[in-house]
Motif scaffolding. Sequence first.
Motif, PDB file in Angstrom:
ATOM      1  N   HIS A   1     -11.889  14.207 -62.017  1.00 61.79           N
ATOM      2  CA  HIS A   1     -11.812  13.944 -63.296  1.00 61.79           C
ATOM      3  C   HIS A   1     -13.069  14.083 -64.212  1.00 61.79           C
ATOM      4  O   HIS A   1     -14.109  13.532 -63.705  1.00 61.79           O
ATOM      5  N   PHE A   2     -13.006  14.526 -65.336  1.00 58.91           N
ATOM      6  CA  PHE A   2     -14.485  14.530 -65.923  1.00 58.91           C
ATOM      7  C   PHE A   2     -14.389  13.178 -66.778  1.00 58.91           C
ATOM      8  O   PHE A   2     -13.505  13.076 -67.653  1.00 58.91           O
ATOM      9  N   LEU A   3     -15.200  12.224 -66.857  1.00 61.44           N
ATOM     10  CA  LEU A   3     -15.389  11.253 -67.541  1.00 61.44           C
ATOM     11  C   LEU A   3     -16.195  11.124 -68.593  1.00 61.44           C
ATOM     12  O   LEU A   3     -15.904  10.305 -69.489  1.00 61.44           O
ATOM     13  N   ARG A   4     -17.255  11.682 -68.510  1.00 60.50           N
ATOM     14  CA  ARG A   4     -18.402  11.596 -69.962  1.00 60.50           C
ATOM     15  C   ARG A   4     -18.812  13.086 -69.874  1.00 60.50           C
ATOM     16  O   ARG A   4     -19.162  13.739 -69.019  1.00 60.50           O
ATOM     17  N   ARG A   5     -19.718  13.179 -70.978  1.00 59.24           N
ATOM     18  CA  ARG A   5     -20.444  14.425 -71.367  1.00 59.24           C
ATOM     19  C   ARG A   5     -21.815  14.161 -70.543  1.00 59.24           C
ATOM     20  O   ARG A   5     -22.168  13.091 -70.384  1.00 59.24           O
ATOM     21  N   GLY A   6     -22.463  15.260 -70.154  1.00 56.13           N
ATOM     22  CA  GLY A   6     -23.607  15.067 -69.745  1.00 56.13           C
ATOM     23  C   GLY A   6     -24.688  15.202 -70.764  1.00 56.13           C
ATOM     24  O   GLY A   6     -24.303  15.603 -71.858  1.00 56.13           O
ATOM     25  N   THR A   7     -25.966  14.709 -70.594  1.00 60.40           N
ATOM     26  CA  THR A   7     -26.964  14.683 -71.469  1.00 60.40           C
ATOM     27  C   THR A   7     -28.246  15.350 -71.174  1.00 60.40           C
ATOM     28  O   THR A   7     -28.277  16.134 -70.072  1.00 60.40           O
ATOM     29  N   ASP A   8     -29.329  15.128 -71.760  1.00 63.71           N
ATOM     30  CA  ASP A   8     -30.464  15.891 -71.422  1.00 63.71           C
ATOM     31  C   ASP A   8     -31.326  15.166 -70.322  1.00 63.71           C
ATOM     32  O   ASP A   8     -32.449  15.562 -70.029  1.00 63.71           O
ATOM     33  N   HIS A   9     -30.710  14.342 -69.552  1.00 69.87           N
ATOM     34  CA  HIS A   9     -31.385  13.609 -68.327  1.00 69.87           C
ATOM     35  C   HIS A   9     -31.696  14.788 -67.447  1.00 69.87           C
ATOM     36  O   HIS A   9     -30.644  15.488 -67.256  1.00 69.87           O
TER      37      HIS A   9
ATOM     38  N   ALA B   1     -23.406  11.128 -61.205  1.00 64.85           N
ATOM     39  CA  ALA B   1     -23.703  10.325 -62.315  1.00 64.85           C
ATOM     40  C   ALA B   1     -25.025  10.965 -62.872  1.00 64.85           C
ATOM     41  O   ALA B   1     -25.890  11.825 -62.150  1.00 64.85           O
ATOM     42  N   GLN B   2     -25.295  10.358 -64.049  1.00 61.36           N
ATOM     43  CA  GLN B   2     -26.472  10.776 -64.616  1.00 61.36           C
ATOM     44  C   GLN B   2     -27.300   9.814 -65.454  1.00 61.36           C
ATOM     45  O   GLN B   2     -26.648   9.360 -66.287  1.00 61.36           O
ATOM     46  N   GLY B   3     -28.310   9.560 -65.199  1.00 64.52           N
ATOM     47  CA  GLY B   3     -29.075   8.345 -65.666  1.00 64.52           C
ATOM     48  C   GLY B   3     -28.165   7.085 -65.615  1.00 64.52           C
ATOM     49  O   GLY B   3     -28.155   6.029 -66.294  1.00 64.52           O
ATOM     50  N   GLY B   4     -27.712   6.978 -64.337  1.00 63.20           N
ATOM     51  CA  GLY B   4     -26.922   5.717 -64.058  1.00 63.20           C
ATOM     52  C   GLY B   4     -25.432   5.633 -64.469  1.00 63.20           C
ATOM     53  O   GLY B   4     -24.773   4.731 -64.374  1.00 63.20           O
ATOM     54  N   ARG B   5     -25.014   6.729 -65.188  1.00 62.12           N
ATOM     55  CA  ARG B   5     -23.530   6.745 -65.866  1.00 62.12           C
ATOM     56  C   ARG B   5     -22.789   7.490 -65.078  1.00 62.12           C
ATOM     57  O   ARG B   5     -23.265   8.935 -64.910  1.00 62.12           O
ATOM     58  N   THR B   6     -21.535   7.427 -64.536  1.00 63.03           N
ATOM     59  CA  THR B   6     -20.786   8.250 -63.985  1.00 63.03           C
ATOM     60  C   THR B   6     -20.154   9.273 -64.945  1.00 63.03           C
ATOM     61  O   THR B   6     -19.482   9.007 -65.872  1.00 63.03           O
ATOM     62  N   LEU B   7     -20.575  10.704 -64.622  1.00 67.41           N
ATOM     63  CA  LEU B   7     -19.855  11.681 -65.497  1.00 67.41           C
ATOM     64  C   LEU B   7     -18.503  12.246 -64.947  1.00 67.41           C
ATOM     65  O   LEU B   7     -17.567  12.732 -65.507  1.00 67.41           O
ATOM     66  N   PHE B   8     -18.448  12.319 -63.429  1.00 68.68           N
ATOM     67  CA  PHE B   8     -17.411  13.197 -62.944  1.00 68.68           C
ATOM     68  C   PHE B   8     -17.108  12.325 -61.554  1.00 68.68           C
ATOM     69  O   PHE B   8     -17.953  11.822 -60.622  1.00 68.68           O
TER      70      PHE B   8
END
Length: 284
Positions: free
Chosen positions: A79-87, A111-118
């Motif tokens: 499951h894709f949960l959030r967009r990735g960012t420039d972290h 996770a990226q920057g503490g936020r789950t992406l996937f």
Amino acid sequence: MNSPSGPPGSAVAIPGREGAWRDLRSLLSVEPTGPDAFRAPATLTSRRTVFGGLVAAVAVLAAGRTAAPGQIPHSLHAHFLRRGTDHPFLDISVRRVRDGRAFAVREVEVAQGGRTLFVMTASLHTPEAGDDWHAEVPAADPGAVVRTLPTQRLSDVGHPFEIRHFAAPRADGFVPLHPLWLRHRAAVPDDPLWQIAALAYISDLGVVMDARPPGSSLPHDVIGISLDHTVWFHRPARVEEWLLMECDPLSSSGGRSLAHARISDRAGRLVATVLQEGLHRRAH
């Protein structure tokens, strides 16, 4: 993950920091940071997001690194949960759900920057003797493409894959990305796990947009957002050799569309099967 289709013939966003593609050998790498924990580079698309196929691929690598020698992924459900960012990094944690003699199951969180992406569940298997059968796919020659559009939705400038795109416009004017031939431009590792991760990367390439139903009333600049993604890896393949990727819409309802994609080798052997559900929204 997010893929704007643009008007017919326009280019989709393609992975690579500042819009420039990079070699998969540098993209698909994970380094251990602790017990069952890894870190991978996060490379941005030209739209300043992280390509979903990259996230899936590094998750596959991390899952495989925790399994017994010879066990390789044969399926993933994600499951894709959030967009990735420039972290700059993707942090990957793996949970060992099962370890058996032939099979292992892993749950992976990226996770990226503490936020789950996937999030992903992967099943791994030690290959066994058995029938080698698949539904017939006619063998074909990527050099004998019957139709190449003068403008393509996917530009291959700077792309790690050489791409031969020969989709015909649909009756409503939409130009699907698939079918297409592709192969990695440079030599790649012999490692079977790395090759499967590369297939996971390919498996998210334009599928959400080609889930658009025929005759859709949506404008061509609709935004496609990947929601969930399933891949079965049927047999070994090498991404530096020609692969054929085809994709068909299956269903669309409530703003969500489902597509079925197939990846075959040049001999017509089925290499991987993909099902992806995505959300289609107007761009403005």
